[in-house]
Design a protein around this motif. Structure first.
Motif, PDB file in Angstrom:
ATOM      1  N   MET A 123       4.169  61.976 -81.895  1.00  0.00           N
ATOM      2  CA  MET A 123       4.679  63.142 -81.102  1.00  0.00           C
ATOM      3  C   MET A 123       5.956  62.685 -80.463  1.00  0.00           C
ATOM      4  SD  MET A 123       2.406  63.475 -77.752  1.00  0.00           S
ATOM      5  CE  MET A 123       1.063  64.383 -78.791  1.00  0.00           C
ATOM      6  N   LYS A 124       6.868  63.615 -80.298  1.00  0.00           N
ATOM      7  CA  LYS A 124       8.308  63.283 -79.907  1.00  0.00           C
ATOM      8  C   LYS A 124       8.349  63.265 -78.448  1.00  0.00           C
ATOM      9  CE  LYS A 124      10.126  61.984 -83.272  1.00  0.00           C
ATOM     10  NZ  LYS A 124      10.204  60.306 -83.477  1.00  0.00           N
ATOM     11  N   GLU A 125       7.448  64.203 -77.792  1.00  0.00           N
ATOM     12  CA  GLU A 125       7.463  64.504 -76.356  1.00  0.00           C
ATOM     13  C   GLU A 125       6.287  63.975 -75.716  1.00  0.00           C
ATOM     14  OE1 GLU A 125       8.759  68.144 -74.885  1.00  0.00           O
ATOM     15  OE2 GLU A 125      10.512  68.061 -76.499  1.00  0.00           O
ATOM     16  N   PHE A 126       6.326  63.012 -74.741  1.00  0.00           N
ATOM     17  CA  PHE A 126       5.127  62.679 -73.885  1.00  0.00           C
ATOM     18  C   PHE A 126       5.035  63.215 -72.444  1.00  0.00           C
ATOM     19  CE2 PHE A 126       6.451  59.796 -77.288  1.00  0.00           C
ATOM     20  CZ  PHE A 126       5.135  59.673 -78.069  1.00  0.00           C
ATOM     21  N   ASP A 127       4.457  64.184 -72.284  1.00  0.00           N
ATOM     22  CA  ASP A 127       4.726  64.862 -71.173  1.00  0.00           C
ATOM     23  C   ASP A 127       3.748  64.060 -69.970  1.00  0.00           C
ATOM     24  OD1 ASP A 127       6.481  66.556 -71.811  1.00  0.00           O
ATOM     25  OD2 ASP A 127       4.587  68.242 -72.661  1.00  0.00           O
ATOM     26  N   LYS A 128       2.513  63.916 -70.517  1.00  0.00           N
ATOM     27  CA  LYS A 128       1.513  63.236 -69.582  1.00  0.00           C
ATOM     28  C   LYS A 128       1.425  61.946 -70.090  1.00  0.00           C
ATOM     29  CE  LYS A 128      -1.157  66.826 -70.124  1.00  0.00           C
ATOM     30  NZ  LYS A 128      -2.627  67.297 -70.632  1.00  0.00           N
ATOM     31  N   VAL A 129       1.767  60.935 -68.975  1.00  0.00           N
ATOM     32  CA  VAL A 129       1.559  59.493 -69.242  1.00  0.00           C
ATOM     33  C   VAL A 129       0.929  58.747 -67.986  1.00  0.00           C
ATOM     34  CG1 VAL A 129       2.892  57.506 -69.760  1.00  0.00           C
ATOM     35  CG2 VAL A 129       3.951  59.659 -70.280  1.00  0.00           C
ATOM     36  N   GLU A 130      -0.082  58.136 -68.448  1.00  0.00           N
ATOM     37  CA  GLU A 130      -0.968  57.082 -67.569  1.00  0.00           C
ATOM     38  C   GLU A 130      -0.617  55.562 -67.706  1.00  0.00           C
ATOM     39  OE1 GLU A 130      -2.601  57.126 -65.080  1.00  0.00           O
ATOM     40  OE2 GLU A 130      -4.755  57.491 -65.383  1.00  0.00           O
ATOM     41  N   ALA A 131      -0.941  55.131 -66.587  1.00  0.00           N
ATOM     42  CA  ALA A 131      -0.645  53.446 -66.855  1.00  0.00           C
ATOM     43  C   ALA A 131      -1.711  52.824 -66.133  1.00  0.00           C
ATOM     44  CB  ALA A 131       0.700  53.202 -65.927  1.00  0.00           C
ATOM     45  N   PHE A 132      -2.114  51.837 -66.660  1.00  0.00           N
ATOM     46  CA  PHE A 132      -3.300  51.069 -66.400  1.00  0.00           C
ATOM     47  C   PHE A 132      -2.655  49.586 -65.717  1.00  0.00           C
ATOM     48  CE2 PHE A 132      -5.830  53.735 -68.628  1.00  0.00           C
ATOM     49  CZ  PHE A 132      -7.017  54.251 -67.736  1.00  0.00           C
ATOM     50  N   ASP A 133      -2.910  49.106 -64.588  1.00  0.00           N
ATOM     51  CA  ASP A 133      -2.775  47.817 -64.298  1.00  0.00           C
ATOM     52  C   ASP A 133      -3.939  46.857 -63.927  1.00  0.00           C
ATOM     53  OD1 ASP A 133      -0.975  45.676 -63.771  1.00  0.00           O
ATOM     54  OD2 ASP A 133      -1.008  46.195 -61.589  1.00  0.00           O
ATOM     55  N   TYR A 134      -3.953  45.704 -64.532  1.00  0.00           N
ATOM     56  CA  TYR A 134      -5.039  44.783 -64.296  1.00  0.00           C
ATOM     57  C   TYR A 134      -5.067  44.514 -62.823  1.00  0.00           C
ATOM     58  CZ  TYR A 134      -8.190  41.226 -64.462  1.00  0.00           C
ATOM     59  OH  TYR A 134      -9.099  40.251 -64.302  1.00  0.00           O
ATOM     60  N   VAL A 188       0.383  49.685 -70.241  1.00  0.00           N
ATOM     61  CA  VAL A 188      -0.339  48.883 -70.046  1.00  0.00           C
ATOM     62  C   VAL A 188       0.597  47.420 -69.988  1.00  0.00           C
ATOM     63  CG1 VAL A 188      -2.535  49.356 -70.694  1.00  0.00           C
ATOM     64  CG2 VAL A 188      -1.094  48.054 -72.265  1.00  0.00           C
ATOM     65  N   GLU A 189       0.345  46.435 -69.355  1.00  0.00           N
ATOM     66  CA  GLU A 189       0.958  45.239 -69.195  1.00  0.00           C
ATOM     67  C   GLU A 189       0.643  44.514 -70.072  1.00  0.00           C
ATOM     68  OE1 GLU A 189       2.507  42.318 -65.317  1.00  0.00           O
ATOM     69  OE2 GLU A 189       0.608  43.615 -65.308  1.00  0.00           O
ATOM     70  N   ASP A 190       1.542  43.647 -70.832  1.00  0.00           N
ATOM     71  CA  ASP A 190       0.949  42.882 -72.102  1.00  0.00           C
ATOM     72  C   ASP A 190       0.881  41.275 -71.529  1.00  0.00           C
ATOM     73  OD1 ASP A 190       0.737  41.853 -74.564  1.00  0.00           O
ATOM     74  OD2 ASP A 190       2.849  41.488 -75.012  1.00  0.00           O
ATOM     75  N   ILE A 191      -0.357  41.464 -70.722  1.00  0.00           N
ATOM     76  CA  ILE A 191      -0.574  40.073 -70.198  1.00  0.00           C
ATOM     77  C   ILE A 191      -1.492  39.308 -71.047  1.00  0.00           C
ATOM     78  CG2 ILE A 191      -0.262  40.325 -67.709  1.00  0.00           C
ATOM     79  CD1 ILE A 191      -3.356  40.962 -67.691  1.00  0.00           C
ATOM     80  N   ASN A 192      -1.478  38.102 -70.947  1.00  0.00           N
ATOM     81  CA  ASN A 192      -2.380  37.148 -71.934  1.00  0.00           C
ATOM     82  C   ASN A 192      -3.439  36.754 -71.165  1.00  0.00           C
ATOM     83  OD1 ASN A 192      -3.512  35.144 -73.064  1.00  0.00           O
ATOM     84  ND2 ASN A 192      -1.563  34.343 -73.895  1.00  0.00           N
ATOM     85  N   LEU A 193      -4.567  37.351 -71.354  1.00  0.00           N
ATOM     86  CA  LEU A 193      -5.509  37.389 -70.501  1.00  0.00           C
ATOM     87  C   LEU A 193      -6.308  35.874 -70.475  1.00  0.00           C
ATOM     88  CD1 LEU A 193      -7.598  40.606 -71.559  1.00  0.00           C
ATOM     89  CD2 LEU A 193      -6.444  40.234 -69.578  1.00  0.00           C
ATOM     90  N   GLN A 194      -6.073  35.261 -71.493  1.00  0.00           N
ATOM     91  CA  GLN A 194      -6.750  33.834 -71.587  1.00  0.00           C
ATOM     92  C   GLN A 194      -5.946  32.946 -70.424  1.00  0.00           C
ATOM     93  OE1 GLN A 194      -6.765  32.384 -75.454  1.00  0.00           O
ATOM     94  NE2 GLN A 194      -8.101  30.569 -75.069  1.00  0.00           N
ATOM     95  N   HIS A 195      -4.541  33.063 -70.615  1.00  0.00           N
ATOM     96  CA  HIS A 195      -3.724  32.181 -69.886  1.00  0.00           C
ATOM     97  C   HIS A 195      -3.918  32.657 -68.286  1.00  0.00           C
ATOM     98  CE1 HIS A 195      -0.451  31.146 -73.082  1.00  0.00           C
ATOM     99  NE2 HIS A 195      -1.745  30.715 -73.144  1.00  0.00           N
ATOM    100  N   MET A 196      -4.095  33.767 -68.204  1.00  0.00           N
ATOM    101  CA  MET A 196      -4.378  34.547 -66.718  1.00  0.00           C
ATOM    102  C   MET A 196      -5.544  33.924 -66.412  1.00  0.00           C
ATOM    103  SD  MET A 196      -4.141  38.379 -65.647  1.00  0.00           S
ATOM    104  CE  MET A 196      -4.211  38.674 -64.127  1.00  0.00           C
ATOM    105  N   SER A 197      -6.591  33.814 -67.058  1.00  0.00           N
ATOM    106  CA  SER A 197      -7.977  33.480 -66.536  1.00  0.00           C
ATOM    107  C   SER A 197      -7.899  32.022 -65.895  1.00  0.00           C
ATOM    108  CB  SER A 197      -9.066  33.505 -67.258  1.00  0.00           C
ATOM    109  OG  SER A 197      -8.996  32.721 -68.559  1.00  0.00           O
ATOM    110  N   GLN A 198      -7.089  31.133 -66.724  1.00  0.00           N
ATOM    111  CA  GLN A 198      -6.824  29.637 -66.584  1.00  0.00           C
ATOM    112  C   GLN A 198      -5.845  29.551 -65.512  1.00  0.00           C
ATOM    113  OE1 GLN A 198      -5.543  28.303 -70.353  1.00  0.00           O
ATOM    114  NE2 GLN A 198      -7.442  28.447 -71.031  1.00  0.00           N
TER     115      GLN A 198
END
Ligand code: ZN
Length: 416
Positions: free
Chosen positions: A186-197, A282-292
């Motif tokens: 779709m060309k229009e994104f009216d409703k946008v949600e964000a998730f943060d870890y 979403v944030e492109d975090i590297n979960l593996q690195h983060m846990s370490q």
């Protein structure tokens, strides 16, 4: 590929079904697991000795020469043994140059699965009635399969993995090549949600309606405690005794329960979100690195943030919507969402802070979510405006990152 529509791409999709082998079939499946382990260990041994003398040249023997002295190998599916050889070669090519070697496989600790390939209809679904279905498999013949969903006719089967879970259930996971024409997003994104870890609240949403708190997954903690308790019991039992295996079975069942419940919870959440929003950031975090790095241990995996991202991506993609991944170096938590000043002094322990520049008081998580949302909306605008540095992968993920060529074709149906 021939006959392909010029715009279409081929992706692999995966579906998993429960199978109910007869006792004879189970025995043959167990034999196949054992033969795979046997072939792995023997071929690995040969490759290691060869590597010591001929540095850098990989020995490429096939399981065929083992069959002469070990006729039992001919009883099982030869494609399964062939795949062991291929996997082993891959592991050797990766590890030998680093001076390491793949591990030998021990009985009882080995993964209980094998993979066979589709060649000339050797694997086929046989419908007997609405509720009675079978899958024809090499050597095994017809195995009862529980088809909880139908497989589209145009999907081409590639390979099948037969596995046994810790609680003794059998499953088959089928991989298909599927030709898809990427949906015009779709060309229009009216409703946008964000998730943060975030910790301790696990996942925070920009709308505030889709947060995952520790209350939401209390059942999971409870199960985890029970698993730990049963595990302690196991450690006091004698290895290999009848009680030991029974206890191990019990623990396997609890693990499966936890996995299923978590999956179910995340499926429902991602369905709800993809139905009510046009895009998710979403944030492109590297979960593996983060846990370490932050020493969060396994709780990073527990809440399945990565699983949630995958489920969101394919559910959004099905509806022509997108999952936006914001670069991991974007300072979402340290930036003030009002004046965009970056506060470098912010520590991980600061749950609340006041912007030194404009004086706004922030909740750490809400501020970071707001930043992600703004950045995500900005990316969506640039993309609809024709910014060619942004790529929408067939999996429904929009990001500025160059994709690994393989990754573009790896869309999973079940989200894991
Ligand atoms: Zn500010």
């Amino acid at each position: 590929m021939d006959g392909c529509h010029p715009d279409s791409v081929v992706v692999s999709k995966c579906m998993e079904f429960r199978i109910r082998p007869t006792i004879e079939q189970k025995i043959l499946i167990w034999k196949t697991f054992g033969c795979c382990r046997f072939v792995w260990n023997h071929l690995l041994d040969e490759r290691i000795s060869h590597e010591k003398v001929n540095k850098g040249k990989l020995l490429n023997t096939t399981p065929a020469h083992l069959k002469k002295d070990n006729p039992f190998l001919s009883e099982v599916d030869s494609m399964a043994l062939c795949n062991v050889q291929l996997n082993l070669n891959q592991a050797c090519r990766r590890l030998f140059p680093k001076g390491r070697a793949p591990k030998f496989r021990a009985k009882g600790k080995d993964k209980r699965s094998y993979t066979t390939n589709w060649i000339n209809n050797n694997i086929e679904i046989v419908h007997k009635s609405d509720i009675e279905n079978y899958i024809k498999l090499p050597k095994l013949g017809r195995v009862r399969i529980i088809l909880h969903r139908s497989i589209p006719d145009e999907w081409r089967m590639k390979h099948a993995t037969i596995k046994e879970t810790a609680s003794g259930k059998f499953f088959i996971s089928l991989t298909f090549d599927v030709e898809i024409r990427p949906k015009e997003p779709m060309k229009e994104f009216d409703k946008v949600e964000a998730f943060d870890y975030s910790l301790p609240s696990l996942v925070v949403s920009a709308s505030g309606e889709n947060d995952i708190t520790s209350d939401d997954i209390r059942w999971y903690r409870n199960l985890e405690n029970r698993i730990a308790k049963e595990q302690r019991k196991l450690s006091r039992m004698q290895y290999g005794s009848r009680n030991y295996w029974e206890q191990k079975h019990k623990i396997g069942k609890l693990h499966e329960k936890a996995r299923n419940r978590r999956k179910d919870f995340l499926h429902k959440l991602s369905r709800k979100v993809s139905d009510s929003f046009d895009a998710v950031v979403v944030e492109d975090i590297n979960l593996q690195h983060m846990s370490q790095a932050l020493n969060f241990g396994k709780s990073v995996y527990d809440n399945g943030y990565g699983l949630l991202r995958n489920m969101l991506a394919y559910k959004l993609e099905e509806q022509g919507e997108v999952l936006v991944k914001v670069d991991r170096f974007f300072p979402s938590s340290k930036r003030c969402s009002v004046c965009h000043e970056v506060n470098h002094d912010l520590k991980l322990s600061d749950r609340q802070w006041t912007c030194p520049s404009c004086g706004t008081h922030h909740d750490r998580d809400k501020n970071s979510c707001k930043n992600l949302l703004d950045e995500g909306k900005d990316i969506l605008n640039r993309w609809t405006g024709g910014d060619s540095s942004l790529i929408l992968a067939p999996s429904g993920v929009l990001s500025g990152k160059k994709l690994h060529p393989q990754a573009r074709y790896n869309v999973r149906q079940d989200g894991e």
